[in-house]
Structures are given as C-alpha cells and as structure tokens.
Design a protein around this motif. Structure first.
Motif, short mmCIF file in Angstrom:
data_model
loop_
_atom_site.label_atom_id
_atom_site.label_comp_id
_atom_site.label_asym_id
_atom_site.label_seq_id
_atom_site.Cartn_x
_atom_site.Cartn_y
_atom_site.Cartn_z
N ARG A 85 0.85 -1.18 0.00
CA ARG A 85 0.00 0.00 0.00
C ARG A 85 0.89 1.24 0.00
N VAL A 86 0.57 2.16 -0.89
CA VAL A 86 1.30 3.42 -0.97
C VAL A 86 0.48 4.45 -0.21
N LYS A 87 1.09 5.05 0.77
CA LYS A 87 0.39 6.05 1.57
C LYS A 87 0.49 7.40 0.87
N ASP A 88 -0.59 8.16 0.93
CA ASP A 88 -0.60 9.49 0.33
C ASP A 88 0.42 10.38 1.04
N GLU A 89 1.17 11.11 0.23
CA GLU A 89 2.11 12.08 0.79
C GLU A 89 1.34 13.33 1.15
N PRO A 90 1.73 14.01 2.24
CA PRO A 90 1.06 15.25 2.60
C PRO A 90 1.23 16.29 1.50
N LYS A 91 0.17 17.05 1.26
CA LYS A 91 0.24 18.09 0.24
C LYS A 91 1.08 19.24 0.74
N LYS A 92 1.88 19.79 -0.16
CA LYS A 92 2.75 20.90 0.19
C LYS A 92 2.07 22.20 -0.21
#
Length: 87
Positions: free
Chosen positions: A78-85
């Motif tokens: 599972r690829v976790k969403d990266e926080p939006k910058k």
C-alpha cells in the motif's frame, strides 16, 4: 479489467484466513468463460503477498514460495498518500 474503457475481464476474490497457509480463490470471468485460480496469501501490515499457480487450473500451492514453472509470487504494498505541500 478494462481495455479502451470496455470491460474485458471481471473477477472476484474469496479469502479463507483460517486455512494454513491462508487461502485465496480468484474467480475470473471472460465473456461466457469462467475459471478459478487457487492460491495462498500473507497479509503483513500494508504488504500483501500472493502465491498463485503458474498454470491455470493447477492445484493450490502448499506454501508461499516461488517455484520455477510452478508458482508465481506477487508482493503488493500500500502506498500512503504524501502530505500536500503549500505553494
């Protein structure tokens, strides 16, 4: 599975987590044809490892191990969403 926006293959999965090793059955439908593939799996956190027969209709693998010409091992993570910058 879609090809050019058109459904070409449809499938269902059934799990048996009480089996040792854990069992997965994959039913695949292509038009009027239907086949079942029987495999084993391991779920460890965000990692799913599947071991399926290399040939359609072969027996369920006895263990989660790649054997040349007999089984295929697939590992999905599972690829976790990266926080939006902020820009």
């Amino acid at each position: 599975i879609l090809s050019d926006g058109k459904e070409v293959v449809k499938g269902e999965y059934t799990l048996d987590p009480a089996a040792a090793p854990r069992a997965i059955d994959q039913v695949i439908r292509e038009g009027d044809k239907k086949r079942t593939e029987k495999g084993v799996y391991r779920l460890d956190g965000d990692t799913l490892t599947l071991c399926m027969p290399a040939d359609y209709g072969a027996d369920r693998p006895a263990e989660l191990k790649a054997v040349a010409g007999k089984t295929v091992v697939i590992t999905l993570k599972r690829v976790k969403d990266e926080p939006k910058k902020d820009k």
